[in-house]
Design an enzyme around this catalytic site. Structure first.
Site, PDB file in Angstrom:
ATOM      1  N   LYS A 205      19.768  35.129  49.697  1.00 48.15           N
ATOM      2  CA  LYS A 205      21.002  35.417  49.165  1.00 48.15           C
ATOM      3  C   LYS A 205      22.132  34.347  49.292  1.00 48.15           C
ATOM      4  CE  LYS A 205      24.400  39.320  48.491  1.00 48.15           C
ATOM      5  NZ  LYS A 205      24.622  40.747  49.055  1.00 48.15           N
TER       6      LYS A 205
ATOM      7  N   CYS B 141      21.501  41.328  44.974  1.00 47.29           N
ATOM      8  CA  CYS B 141      22.724  42.110  44.942  1.00 47.29           C
ATOM      9  C   CYS B 141      23.882  41.377  44.132  1.00 47.29           C
ATOM     10  CB  CYS B 141      23.200  42.803  46.268  1.00 47.29           C
ATOM     11  SG  CYS B 141      24.639  43.933  46.093  1.00 47.29           S
TER      12      CYS B 141
ATOM     13  N   GLU C 250      17.690  45.638  47.415  1.00 43.95           N
ATOM     14  CA  GLU C 250      18.136  44.759  48.568  1.00 43.95           C
ATOM     15  C   GLU C 250      17.944  45.560  49.817  1.00 43.95           C
ATOM     16  OE1 GLU C 250      22.257  44.624  48.882  1.00 43.95           O
ATOM     17  OE2 GLU C 250      22.453  42.590  49.512  1.00 43.95           O
TER      18      GLU C 250
END
Lengths: 317, 317
Positions: free
Chosen positions: B123, B172, B47
């Site tokens: 994300k 993540c 990430e």
């Protein structure tokens, strides 16, 4: 005041088809007494704990009926309820339920220290098949013998004497489905109780997953879903060789960090215990898994709108 | 024909705030070349791979802008794309995206061996807060700097040369959310790619989870969700000490049984590889996790209808 619940997993060794009901119930009462003598307030038994795992056979009529409870407690199970009430301990137990209307479920109840049923659960994720596999020595006929559970995933409170935890129940294969745990997690789950009968190998000799891998899968499911819902989990096997068909053990008590804090070492009747600090759930619920802050349900639509997997369209070009 | 994809996890050691962009990109190209020299066809970076993990600081204006890509590839990242195309390898990379409309996302792309972007992901599960914590040395301001991803969880095909796998991306914290994996699983996911920057400890000294427990949580999330969706997973850290704030390592490649088959041993730049047999996903998808046969979406309603946890009503009596 700290909320510490001493819980026991009462793993059971195998129960053979010829074993009598009183014989099996006596083993369960012995496990209950061992757990109570060590101070357990809640004792968790396996799935279909009163009998052998009968869905491995194609059965009909009167013999099939003998595996089902038409009432709970009933004449064959009352002594367990009586002894638990005498000892002031509660318990989770899995059983085959036949309703007055003639419906069949793979069910579990949690019973309070006063002997009253706190909540009933009916297994949602039935594995196996409706039709028997031809020429197979052993079957997996749960979809034939049981209807899909119709009670949802009903979280409920344990009594004040246990610290009034938010409890949930699953049965066996349910524990591999994160949806089931999440529905409980969305109700503030603090401890999940689940009994199981899980094959240690393909009893028909067909495949490659050995008992070690299957035990790993079982524990991985309990550990991860406990962690991802910031809850304790108590996962309890019926283990060992039942009439030539093997069942894994690996009963365990898991903390809200996903760590195993107690684990069965045998494939036999065995009690393991842990003091479960229910307030250990708070850190996960308030931070990493603070659902109100971090979940994005508008992105989860496929979970409820689609049943089976469908591959994406292939790009052209 | 067997579908074996040799994949590499390109774990990165720390990147300091003062490190220049070309310096960091040179490290990434070196990792890419190492992986390619060992035959990897797909290389997975962390990430926010091009910079330090900047959400740990309260930043504004021009400095904040330096962490974002307004185009990808752009001048600062083009050499990575060029070298990958020369080597004929594809890659996943996480980056901070600023759109022409001025929106900000914590994004990732997967790039094919021809240098073209196969799919973008933004994300969904942003941790942290909008407002800085007063008097804290380090912040977690992802909710301040980024908008919630608006692309859903879009599964896509890798190229024929990789065995045409059904791929998915997360970033993540997404990896701890089983909903995200399941939406991919419902699209036939065969391999999940995820980069992360995860704190090794509370940099402000506030709590008790050590690096070992946090690494366990990270791997448990990847292992269990790979297993429960019968897919491979490649989880890749930026690791080590960034300006006094520690990040866990523990990069790993996980098989569809949830077993780690390759694992980083350092907190530094490190390549690990595995030959991933994509057809190993079939057993889980056809049996235990045959969603069409076994899922019961009518019981999962709370997952999409409720965001935060709500405890059940207490029984009176």
């Amino acid at each position: 005041m700290p909320r510490i619940l001493r819980v026991a997993a009462a793993q059971m060794g195998p129960t053979q088809r010829k074993d009598s009901r009183p014989q099996t119930l006596a083993r369960m009462i012995a496990l209950l007494e061992q757990a109570a003598a060590q101070g357990a307030k809640l004792v968790v038994f396996p799935e279909l704990a009163f009998t052998t795992f009968f869905p491995r056979w194609l059965l009909e009529g009167a013999e099939l009926d003998t595996y089902f409870e038409t009432e709970l407690p009933g004449p064959a199970t009352q002594p367990l309820f009586d002894r638990a009430r005498e000892l002031g301990v509660g318990f989770y137990v899995g059983y085959a339920e036949k309703t007055p209307e003639g419906k069949h479920f793979n069910s579990a109840v949690t019973v309070g220290p006063d002997g009253a049923i706190l909540q009933k659960y009916r297994k949602v994720h039935l594995p196996g098949s409706v039709e028997p596999r031809p020429n197979a020595r052993f079957q997996q006929l749960e979809k034939r013998y049981f209807e899909y559970g119709d009670l949802g995933f009903p979280a409920f409170y344990g009594p004040e004497g246990w610290g009034a935890p938010v409890l949930g129940m699953l049965v066996c294969n349910d524990r591999r489905w994160p949806e089931a745990w999440r529905v409980y997690g969305l109700q503030g789950l603090e401890m999940l109780l689940v009994g199981y009968n899980s094959a240690a190998y393909d009893p028909n000799g067909g495949e490659t997953e050995d008992a070690g891998l299957r035990t790993f899968h079982s524990q991985l499911s309990a550990q991860s879903n406990a962690y991802m819902n910031a809850a304790w989990a108590v996962a309890v096997a019926k283990a060992g060789d039942e009439d030539g068909s093997g069942l894994i053990g690996g009963s365990c008590i898991v903390d809200p960090n996903g760590r195993i804090v107690a684990e069965a070492k045998t494939l036999a009747d065995e009690v393991i215990l842990a003091d479960c600090d229910l307030d250990l759930c708070a850190q996960g619920k308030e931070k990493m898994f603070n659902f109100a802050q971090h979940r994005r349900p508008e992105m989860y639509g496929l979970i409820t709108s689609r049943t089976g997997a469908e591959k994406p369209a292939r790009k052209v070009g």
